[in-house]
Scaffold this motif. Structure first.
Motif, short mmCIF file in Angstrom:
data_model
loop_
_atom_site.label_atom_id
_atom_site.label_comp_id
_atom_site.label_asym_id
_atom_site.label_seq_id
_atom_site.Cartn_x
_atom_site.Cartn_y
_atom_site.Cartn_z
N VAL A 106 0.82 -1.14 -0.15
CA VAL A 106 0.01 0.04 0.00
C VAL A 106 0.77 1.42 0.02
CG1 VAL A 106 -1.73 1.22 1.31
CG2 VAL A 106 -1.88 -1.23 1.13
N THR A 107 0.68 2.25 -0.93
CA THR A 107 1.25 3.32 -0.95
C THR A 107 0.52 4.44 0.14
OG1 THR A 107 2.00 3.19 -3.05
CG2 THR A 107 1.98 5.47 -2.14
N ARG A 108 1.20 5.14 1.10
CA ARG A 108 0.45 5.91 1.98
C ARG A 108 0.89 7.25 2.06
NH1 ARG A 108 1.74 7.19 7.18
NH2 ARG A 108 0.56 6.89 8.79
N PHE B 18 -8.40 -3.38 0.26
CA PHE B 18 -8.53 -2.74 -1.20
C PHE B 18 -9.15 -3.87 -2.25
CE2 PHE B 18 -5.54 -0.58 1.03
CZ PHE B 18 -5.71 0.73 1.19
N ASN C 149 -8.47 3.02 -3.82
CA ASN C 149 -7.88 4.15 -2.76
C ASN C 149 -8.92 4.57 -1.90
OD1 ASN C 149 -9.19 6.50 -4.10
ND2 ASN C 149 -8.14 5.83 -5.87
N TYR D 81 -4.22 6.61 0.76
CA TYR D 81 -3.78 5.07 0.69
C TYR D 81 -4.23 4.68 -0.78
CZ TYR D 81 -4.39 5.46 5.76
OH TYR D 81 -3.97 5.84 7.04
N GLY E 160 -3.86 1.09 -3.20
CA GLY E 160 -3.16 -0.26 -2.94
C GLY E 160 -3.99 -1.10 -4.03
N ASP F 33 -4.35 -6.00 -1.16
CA ASP F 33 -3.83 -5.33 -0.07
C ASP F 33 -4.50 -5.13 0.94
OD1 ASP F 33 -1.13 -5.15 -1.23
OD2 ASP F 33 -1.57 -3.33 -2.01
N GLU G 58 -4.37 -2.73 4.77
CA GLU G 58 -3.54 -1.61 5.69
C GLU G 58 -4.44 -1.32 6.88
OE1 GLU G 58 -0.45 1.16 6.21
OE2 GLU G 58 -0.70 -0.45 4.92
#
Length: 129
Positions: free
Chosen positions: A3-5, A85, A90, A112, A114, A118, A120
């Motif tokens: 995940v991009t946070r 996700f 997102n 976020y 993902g 994913d 989170e």
């Protein structure tokens, strides 16, 4: 894929709330996708909300209050948002501190992104004063 946070306002990890002054927390989840899947839990009371608990689910925005009711007051409570996700790419999670007059501050705001596999979690501790 992980995940991009992306924090706009970073998680402070500890959130002081002056309930004696009428302060409370306002939570917002903005979901980008067809069916949001999330849970919001307390380490004291267990799961408080899931996406499906909200009338009108699925929606693009979910909002709720915490610490407005005296039965919610738990010193040192750890609150955790769990995001999945599977059907959403997102989410944006916003926590705001309010009092009777309105918004006091944005406690945190994090986006976020993902992949379907994913998950989170985002947590913080509430300190009551």
């Amino acid at each position: 894929m992980a995940v991009t946070r992306t924090p706009t306002t970073p998680n402070p990890n500890v959130v002081p709330v002056q309930v004696t002054a009428g302060q409370f927390l306002h939570f917002i989840i903005d979901a980008g996708g067809p069916i949001p899947i999330f849970s919001f839990a307390s380490d004291v009371k267990g799961v408080l909300y899931q996406a499906a608990d909200f009338p009108g689910h699925p929606m693009a925005r979910y909002e709720w209050l915490h610490l407005k009711n005296p039965s919610d007051f738990q010193q040192g409570e750890n609150l955790t948002l769990g995001l999945t996700f599977f059907s959403n790419a997102n989410y944006t999670y916003t926590v705001e501190l309010f009092n009777a007059a309105g918004l006091v501050s944005t406690v945190m705001k994090i986006s976020y992104t993902g992949a379907p596999t994913d998950v989170e979690n985002e947590s913080f501790m509430v300190v009551i004063s």
